[in-house]
Design an enzyme around this catalytic site. Structure first.
Site, PDB file in Angstrom:
ATOM      1  N   HIS A  23     -41.330  23.791 -20.492  1.00 38.57           N
ATOM      2  CA  HIS A  23     -41.119  25.165 -20.935  1.00 38.57           C
ATOM      3  C   HIS A  23     -40.084  25.294 -22.039  1.00 38.57           C
ATOM      4  O   HIS A  23     -39.932  26.381 -22.610  1.00 38.57           O
ATOM      5  CB  HIS A  23     -40.742  26.046 -19.738  1.00 38.57           C
ATOM      6  CG  HIS A  23     -41.299  27.431 -19.836  1.00 38.57           C
ATOM      7  ND1 HIS A  23     -41.443  28.263 -18.749  1.00 38.57           N
ATOM      8  CD2 HIS A  23     -41.771  28.152 -20.897  1.00 38.57           C
ATOM      9  CE1 HIS A  23     -41.958  29.413 -19.133  1.00 38.57           C
ATOM     10  NE2 HIS A  23     -42.165  29.381 -20.426  1.00 38.57           N
ATOM     11  N   ASP A  64     -43.574  33.161 -14.217  1.00 38.03           N
ATOM     12  CA  ASP A  64     -42.858  31.929 -13.899  1.00 38.03           C
ATOM     13  C   ASP A  64     -42.171  32.052 -12.537  1.00 38.03           C
ATOM     14  O   ASP A  64     -41.722  33.142 -12.162  1.00 38.03           O
ATOM     15  CB  ASP A  64     -41.797  31.689 -14.989  1.00 38.03           C
ATOM     16  CG  ASP A  64     -41.287  30.268 -15.059  1.00 38.03           C
ATOM     17  OD1 ASP A  64     -41.259  29.581 -14.026  1.00 38.03           O
ATOM     18  OD2 ASP A  64     -40.866  29.850 -16.163  1.00 38.03           O
ATOM     19  N   HIS A 120     -39.387  30.671 -12.102  1.00 37.08           N
ATOM     20  CA  HIS A 120     -37.977  30.599 -12.478  1.00 37.08           C
ATOM     21  C   HIS A 120     -37.654  31.619 -13.570  1.00 37.08           C
ATOM     22  O   HIS A 120     -38.546  32.064 -14.294  1.00 37.08           O
ATOM     23  CB  HIS A 120     -37.636  29.190 -12.974  1.00 37.08           C
ATOM     24  CG  HIS A 120     -38.060  28.109 -12.016  1.00 37.08           C
ATOM     25  ND1 HIS A 120     -39.305  27.520 -12.080  1.00 37.08           N
ATOM     26  CD2 HIS A 120     -37.399  27.536 -10.978  1.00 37.08           C
ATOM     27  CE1 HIS A 120     -39.402  26.618 -11.104  1.00 37.08           C
ATOM     28  NE2 HIS A 120     -38.269  26.611 -10.422  1.00 37.08           N
ATOM     29  N   ASP A 163     -35.481  30.948 -16.110  1.00 35.96           N
ATOM     30  CA  ASP A 163     -35.231  30.229 -17.370  1.00 35.96           C
ATOM     31  C   ASP A 163     -34.168  30.917 -18.214  1.00 35.96           C
ATOM     32  O   ASP A 163     -34.258  30.977 -19.441  1.00 35.96           O
ATOM     33  CB  ASP A 163     -36.524  30.056 -18.163  1.00 35.96           C
ATOM     34  CG  ASP A 163     -37.499  29.106 -17.462  1.00 35.96           C
ATOM     35  OD1 ASP A 163     -37.068  28.385 -16.543  1.00 35.96           O
ATOM     36  OD2 ASP A 163     -38.687  29.096 -17.826  1.00 35.96           O
ATOM     37  N   HIS A 170     -35.471  22.978 -20.219  1.00 32.29           N
ATOM     38  CA  HIS A 170     -36.644  23.784 -19.847  1.00 32.29           C
ATOM     39  C   HIS A 170     -36.266  24.932 -18.910  1.00 32.29           C
ATOM     40  O   HIS A 170     -37.099  25.808 -18.658  1.00 32.29           O
ATOM     41  CB  HIS A 170     -37.755  22.909 -19.244  1.00 32.29           C
ATOM     42  CG  HIS A 170     -37.564  22.522 -17.803  1.00 32.29           C
ATOM     43  ND1 HIS A 170     -38.611  22.206 -16.970  1.00 32.29           N
ATOM     44  CD2 HIS A 170     -36.452  22.370 -17.051  1.00 32.29           C
ATOM     45  CE1 HIS A 170     -38.155  21.902 -15.765  1.00 32.29           C
ATOM     46  NE2 HIS A 170     -36.858  21.985 -15.794  1.00 32.29           N
ATOM     47  N   ASP A 188     -45.932  29.773 -17.145  1.00 33.02           N
ATOM     48  CA  ASP A 188     -45.592  28.489 -16.546  1.00 33.02           C
ATOM     49  C   ASP A 188     -46.476  28.327 -15.319  1.00 33.02           C
ATOM     50  O   ASP A 188     -46.498  29.191 -14.448  1.00 33.02           O
ATOM     51  CB  ASP A 188     -44.109  28.496 -16.153  1.00 33.02           C
ATOM     52  CG  ASP A 188     -43.597  27.140 -15.682  1.00 33.02           C
ATOM     53  OD1 ASP A 188     -44.367  26.423 -15.016  1.00 33.02           O
ATOM     54  OD2 ASP A 188     -42.426  26.825 -15.951  1.00 33.02           O
ATOM     55  N   ASP A 226     -46.075  26.769 -12.774  1.00 35.66           N
ATOM     56  CA  ASP A 226     -45.390  26.810 -11.484  1.00 35.66           C
ATOM     57  C   ASP A 226     -45.194  28.240 -10.985  1.00 35.66           C
ATOM     58  O   ASP A 226     -44.707  28.455  -9.877  1.00 35.66           O
ATOM     59  CB  ASP A 226     -44.083  26.020 -11.495  1.00 35.66           C
ATOM     60  CG  ASP A 226     -42.947  26.673 -12.275  1.00 35.66           C
ATOM     61  OD1 ASP A 226     -42.945  27.904 -12.460  1.00 35.66           O
ATOM     62  OD2 ASP A 226     -42.027  25.938 -12.696  1.00 35.66           O
ATOM     63  N   GLU A 240     -46.097  23.369 -18.616  1.00 31.16           N
ATOM     64  CA  GLU A 240     -45.702  22.622 -17.414  1.00 31.16           C
ATOM     65  C   GLU A 240     -46.868  22.046 -16.618  1.00 31.16           C
ATOM     66  O   GLU A 240     -46.746  21.772 -15.428  1.00 31.16           O
ATOM     67  CB  GLU A 240     -44.807  23.478 -16.508  1.00 31.16           C
ATOM     68  CG  GLU A 240     -43.491  23.909 -17.143  1.00 31.16           C
ATOM     69  CD  GLU A 240     -42.439  22.800 -17.215  1.00 31.16           C
ATOM     70  OE1 GLU A 240     -42.698  21.682 -16.716  1.00 31.16           O
ATOM     71  OE2 GLU A 240     -41.345  23.058 -17.781  1.00 31.16           O
TER      72      GLU A 240
END
Length: 300
Positions: free
Chosen positions: A100, A123, A125, A127, A140, A227, A229, A272
């Site tokens: 990312h 995402d 997360h 980030d 990332h 992303d 994830d 990712e």
């Protein structure tokens, strides 16, 4: 912009984190039939290939805990140029990651042409880390912060200007793993965020209705940074930092379908995908199916 023209740009970056293999993400996505899928929907697709990524050299003399800083900067500067050129030539830039950290270059390139850019950050997360708040030093985990003008000056200045985006024009969807520094930034700036609590409680339809209204209010384009994830690991196992309890495959399709119907997305990246950690390229195939929905593919 002619939405029938898509420029596919591969960014095989694996230096923004610790787990090798995500550099093969662009190849996995192409192998999963991405180009043919978009062409079948009716788009003219130019596959621009992959940008070159330098391998880590000697240890940098710069005192920082940011891993592979020099290589990440160089790759994102190059990606910025490719993305800006695609937008200038009337293409929809579709960037394939890579980890990312490549969002730094994507957003820099898009923001050179769109000065009030809305962003959907799909995402697990936030980030939003910096060198000071990051537990790992992995870049990332920092691209959204960098794009907001926070962090190492050599990262925030990629493309020659900062910030690229404003916190009030960002929506985070699907978050379920946030560090303390990220939580503090979100609270301080009142950033719009739909954690998995909100996704479960409100439902994806309402989440996307509110997200679309937010990012399209006063903006001149919307970037989707997805992303893999963000999805539950059962649906997308081939990612480097999986977090249980994510957005489902069907919810993600609904989100992409609603974005297609809203006709607000002007650039996107899917990141990712790690084939080494995947199950028979399942995650890349899921990503390609989601791209189909994003670009208007319909059952009937």
């Amino acid at each position: 912009m002619d939405r029938k023209k898509i420029a596919v740009i591969g960014a095989p970056m694996d230096l923004g984190q610790n787990r090798r293999g995500v550099d093969m993400g662009p190849s996995a996505l192409r192998y999963a039939g991405l180009i043919e899928r978009l062409q079948s929907i009716g788009y003219h697709v130019d596959d621009m290939g992959d940008i070159p990524i330098d391998r880590p050299g000697e240890v940098s003399e710069e005192k920082t805990n940011l891993k592979n800083l020099g290589e990440v900067i160089k790759a994102n500067e190059l990606l910025c140029l490719h993305v800006e050129k695609a937008v200038a030539n009337g293409y929809f830039p579709l960037v394939l990651g890579g980890d990312h950290s490549i969002a730094i270059g994507t957003l820099a390139g898009v923001a050179k042409r769109r000065h009030q850019l809305g962003v959907i950050w799909y995402d697990a997360h936030g980030d939003l880390n910096t060198a000071e708040t990051s537990p790992s030093g992995n870049i990332h985990g920092m691209p959204l912060a960098v794009s907001l003008g926070i962090g190492h000056e050599k990262l925030t200045s990629i493309g020659g200007f900062a910030p690229k985006i404003k916190p009030e024009n960002v929506v985070i969807i699907g978050a379920r793993s946030l560090d303390e520094g990220e939580k503090a930034y979100i609270r301080e700036h009142g950033m719009k965020i739909f954690t998995m609590h909100e996704v479960d409680r409100l439902g994806m339809t309402r989440v996307m209705e509110e997200a679309i209204a937010h990012v399209s209010n006063g903006t001149d384009g919307v970037h989707l940074s997805l992303d893999l994830d963000g999805l539950d690991p059962n649906d997308a196992p081939g990612v480097g930092t999986p977090v249980l309890g994510g957005i489902s495959y069907r919810e993600s399709h609904l989100a992409m379908e609603m974005l297609a119907e809203a006709e607000i997305v002007t650039s996107a990246e899917f990141v990712e995908v790690n084939p080494i950690l995947d199950e028979r390229n399942k995650t890349a195939e899921v990503a390609v199916e989601l791209m189909g929905s994003l670009f208007g593919e319909k059952l009937l």
